[in-house]
Design a protein around this motif. Structure first.
Motif, PDB file in Angstrom:
ATOM      1  N   ILE A 626      -0.070   1.406 -11.441  1.00 54.47           N
ATOM      2  CA  ILE A 626       1.223   1.527 -10.892  1.00 54.47           C
ATOM      3  C   ILE A 626       0.757   1.707  -9.031  1.00 54.47           C
ATOM      4  CG2 ILE A 626       2.438   3.713 -10.646  1.00 54.47           C
ATOM      5  CD1 ILE A 626       2.999   1.988 -13.454  1.00 54.47           C
ATOM      6  N   PRO A 627       2.155   0.528  -8.707  1.00 52.54           N
ATOM      7  CA  PRO A 627       2.407   0.488  -7.265  1.00 52.54           C
ATOM      8  C   PRO A 627       1.657   2.504  -6.269  1.00 52.54           C
ATOM      9  CG  PRO A 627       3.479  -0.755  -8.551  1.00 52.54           C
ATOM     10  CD  PRO A 627       3.098  -0.306  -9.767  1.00 52.54           C
ATOM     11  N   PRO A 628       0.949   2.251  -5.680  1.00 54.16           N
ATOM     12  CA  PRO A 628       0.945   3.664  -4.832  1.00 54.16           C
ATOM     13  C   PRO A 628       2.717   3.338  -3.656  1.00 54.16           C
ATOM     14  CG  PRO A 628      -0.017   2.047  -3.685  1.00 54.16           C
ATOM     15  CD  PRO A 628       0.143   0.700  -4.665  1.00 54.16           C
ATOM     16  N   LEU A 629       2.579   4.954  -2.616  1.00 50.63           N
ATOM     17  CA  LEU A 629       3.675   4.919  -1.740  1.00 50.63           C
ATOM     18  C   LEU A 629       3.528   3.738  -1.297  1.00 50.63           C
ATOM     19  CD1 LEU A 629       6.399   6.200  -0.529  1.00 50.63           C
ATOM     20  CD2 LEU A 629       4.260   7.366   0.576  1.00 50.63           C
ATOM     21  N   ARG A 630       4.691   3.278  -1.181  1.00 51.89           N
ATOM     22  CA  ARG A 630       4.565   1.832   0.212  1.00 51.89           C
ATOM     23  C   ARG A 630       6.319   1.910   0.972  1.00 51.89           C
ATOM     24  NH1 ARG A 630       6.018  -4.585  -1.085  1.00 51.89           N
ATOM     25  NH2 ARG A 630       7.870  -3.421  -2.201  1.00 51.89           N
ATOM     26  N   LEU A 631       5.825   1.949   2.496  1.00 52.50           N
ATOM     27  CA  LEU A 631       6.486   2.096   3.573  1.00 52.50           C
ATOM     28  C   LEU A 631       6.472   0.227   4.277  1.00 52.50           C
ATOM     29  CD1 LEU A 631       5.435   5.185   4.989  1.00 52.50           C
ATOM     30  CD2 LEU A 631       7.278   5.203   3.265  1.00 52.50           C
ATOM     31  N   GLN A 632       7.566   0.058   4.541  1.00 49.90           N
ATOM     32  CA  GLN A 632       8.241  -1.505   5.002  1.00 49.90           C
ATOM     33  C   GLN A 632       8.858  -0.687   6.581  1.00 49.90           C
ATOM     34  OE1 GLN A 632       8.149  -4.914   2.792  1.00 49.90           O
ATOM     35  NE2 GLN A 632       9.276  -2.943   1.936  1.00 49.90           N
TER      36      GLN A 632
END
Length: 725
Positions: A626-632
């Motif tokens: 499962i992908p983790p938290l991502r910020l862009q």
């Protein structure tokens, strides 16, 4: 499959026979489409007797669907060899990233059969959902734009699209008759894998109502360059521990191999890939309707990296089906092969529409036949062969807008077979056949309120003569949504989706070593239909100088199908048994942009995005990969013909992993890019340049099976030229 082919032939004959005889004399001004959430087709007022009509896109996008699109310069800049990598920067999207040659999109934590990948509304007719190491048959160099779809509208494609649908609109069957010959050319280079790519398409008008299309593409890349160690820190410790044990046993040569594997850095071995495609299409386009056909050949060969040391016992001989080290044969008799996949698909497509009157606007037809084969090569020797063919056909009846009520209803047929030969055939040969009936309806009731509802019934039959298996599954799916637009560009809404997915043949029938997962997999032929209840709520604002979109979602399953480790081993590989368990997926995705400065000929924009998924199996723990938290975040400046952008992408550490899996460290990528239109924004020439991961950091995608030994690219300098005329 002969009977299936006859179905497509008959459908084509019916379409041709029912085509209005008066079409040649129809008025030259076409009607615009008005399906639910329809992206309006562009039409031009003809001069004299010339007829120029844009054909309808094959699907409706849904009024309340959370649609994300990538097109134009953005699509060109993000184009990669596999669609998973092309889309991976979009909010709520990740990728399987098995290897540069094989990567499928992941939507809101869902992958495989729970995410439908389509070309022009029809499935890719490949084996990419069968196994993580199988490529998706789709080349973004010949695609006009790609849409990601959520909400009730996904039921147009099937109740199994619980995570959503990805639809690539290609140009192979023309949608309009151009005034003159038109062409597009795209060529590019990427330094991280010494990647060269080139693609081109040409459209030729053949009189007033016919147009021909030709396209081709070629992409070639070397082994992937990275910024640090090939193998993750936990895997390096395992390799060094094995080396120490071998050295203590007097196996100095074997120990040296493991030490060498642990020290690998800079380049990921056996990740080179090459792909070429060729296609042609012909369309008849008239005010009374359209009909087109096309042919496409997709040919690729790519390396399949294997976990270092997998299947190693220190012996000179290996048991059948065992995975070997990725080395050449050495003097001590140790045999080790490099594994690659050689894949070819031939595909024929049909698209047509008949303009109607009264209640119904048009009847749209779409079909495809694909002949697929790939061989898994150990060195130059054929190991396992996957071959099959499939046909998919749909007929959609589009309703005219009647006081704010519009819709689409239809029938959808799919038939495919898969034959697997070789020592590593983890499932028997099988056939799948399904028929679905669906409707999607939308209603505007005033005061800014819109309602949407969808329903689908589908029956799926899975057959395997090899093991005398025959089962049918009935799937009932439904969806509903409501949205309210009070004022000032604000929109509030919610969607509900009841999904139903028939178990895949792999989940039912697996019984063997699966090379891609490095595990012995066991299916369960007694599985029932996987059912889910999903709810999403959103807030969107579209203002003069900015945009905001926030979506929260939760999907619950009574009987989610997942491969769970049993603690046993077969042939020295861990055993994973498919089970049906309660599961919950929840998360959010958000994006915002704002232009604080605007001036004559330019502007400054800042933007940000975030996404997160939390998924668990009741009584077991975290759902795998499962992908983790991502910020862009990014800053973009535009002035007349030039655009410059700087952006940062941060991926949090993923330590919510199941047993036998390593946590995934956080990483940050910093990217710079720019594009230049020397002859103006709408001019024929575009030059795009980019420096991705400029600090050469090591990143590993948590959603990937191969994350411990196939990191993401290092510093990648790219240049792309597009010319249109």
């Amino acid at each position: 499959m002969t009977r299936i082919s006859l179905c497509l032939t008959s459908a084509t004959a019916i379409a041709l026979a029912s085509y209005p005889a008066s079409a040649q004399e129809a008025p030259s001004t076409p009607q615009a489409s008005s399906g639910p959430g329809h992206r309006a087709a562009h039409s031009e007022e003809p001069a004299g007797n010339e007829i120029v009509v844009t054909a309808h896109p094959p699907i409706d996008f849904g009024l309340m669907a959370g649609t994300e699109s990538i097109e134009g310069d953005r699509l060109i800049a993000q184009s990669r060899g596999q669609i998973g990598e092309t889309l991976a920067k979009l909010p709520g999207v990740s990728a399987t990233s098995f290897a540069p040659g094989a990567s499928r999109p992941i939507l809101r934590g869902f992958s495989g059969a729970r995410v439908t990948v389509l070309t022009d509304g029809i499935g890719s007719i490949d084996a990419s959902s069968v196994s993580e190491d199988h490529a998706v048959v789709l080349d973004s160099l010949t695609v006009d734009h790609i849409d990601i779809l959520h909400g009730p509208a996904v039921l147009v494609f099937g109740g199994q699209a619980i995570g959503g649908a990805v639809n690539a609109l290609d140009k192979r069957i023309p949608r309009r008759v151009p005034d003159a010959i038109s062409a597009d050319f795209v060529g590019g280079y990427g330094s991280a894998a010494d990647e060269w790519s080139v693609g081109g398409a040409i459209e030729l008008p053949l009189g007033e109502r016919f147009v021909a299309h030709l396209d081709a593409s070629w992409r070639d890349s070397d082994d992937l360059e990275i910024g640090g160690f090939v193998n993750s820190a936990p895997l390096r410790r395992e390799l060094l521990a094995e080396a120490e044990e071998l050295r203590a046993e007097g196996e100095a040569g074997e120990a040296g191999e493991f030490e060498e594997l642990a020290s690998l850095r800079g380049v990921v071995p056996n990740t080179a890939a090459r792909t070429w495609t060729v296609g042609a299409g012909l369309a008849f386009i008239d005010a009374g309707g359209n009909l087109g056909i096309s042919y496409h050949r997709f040919d690729t060969r790519y390396g399949v990296p294997l976990r270092p040391g997998a299947g190693h016992h220190g012996d000179e001989e290996h048991s059948e089906g065992e995975i070997h080290l990725g080395e050449e044969e050495e003097g001590d008799g140790h045999r080790a092969e490099t594994v690659s996949i050689d894949l070819v698909q031939d595909r024929f497509d049909l698209r047509g529409a008949i303009e109607l009157g009264g209640i119904f606007e048009s009847l749209q037809l779409r079909g495809a036949y694909g002949d697929y084969e790939h061989v898994e090569l150990e060195g130059d020797e054929v190991g396992t062969r996957f071959s099959g063919e499939g046909i998919e056909f749909r007929a959609d009846l589009i309703q005219n807008d009647r006081d704010g009520w519009r819709g689409r209803s239809g029938v959808h047929y799919l038939g495919r077979s898969m034959d697997i030969e070789g020592a590593e055939a983890f499932t028997p040969d099988y056939d799948v056949e399904s028929v679905g009936f669906f409707t999607l309806q939308a209603l505007e009731i005033g005061s800014g309120i819109e309602l949407e509802a969808a329903g689908r019934f589908q029956t799926t039959k899975v057959t395997s003569n090899d093991v005398d298996f025959r089962r049918s599954f009935d799937q009932w799916s439904a969806g509903a949504g409501v949205s309210w637009t009070p004022a000032y560009g604000l929109k509030l809404g919610a969607n509900y989706l009841r999904g139903a997915r028939a178990p895949s043949p792999e989940e039912l029938l697996s019984d063997g070593l699966h090379v891609a997962t490095q595990a012995y997999e066991l299916g369960d032929p007694g599985f029932g239909v996987e059912k889910s209840d999903g709810l999403e709520a959103y807030v969107r604002w579209d203002g003069e100088r900015g945009q905001v979109s926030i979506t929260g979602y939760v999907t619950e399953f009574d009987n989610f199908i997942a491969a769970i480790p049993t603690g046993e081993e077969i042939e020295d590989f861990p055993v994973f048994r498919y089970r049906q368990l309660p599961a919950t997926f929840k998360g959010f995705e958000a994006s915002a942009s704002y232009r604080p400065l605007e001036w004559a000929g330019g502007s400054l924009q800042v933007d940000a995005a975030a996404d997160y998924t939390h998924a668990k199996l009741d009584g077991i723990g975290p759902v795998p990969r499962i992908p983790p938290l991502r910020l862009q975040g990014g800053v973009e400046a535009r002035h007349e013909k030039l655009r410059i952008r700087a952006e940062v992408e941060w991926n949090d550490r993923q330590d919510r992993v199941p047993q036998l899996a390593n946590a995934v460290p956080s990483f940050t990528h910093v990217n710079l890019s720019g594009d230049w239109h020397p002859m103006g924004e709408d001019g024929p020439v575009t030059l795009l340049v980019a420096a991705n991961n400029i600090f050469d950091t090591t990143g590993r995608r948590a959603a990937s099976f191969t994350r411990d030994f196939v990191p993401l690219h290092g510093r990648d300098l790219r240049a792309t030229l597009k010319v249109s005329f």
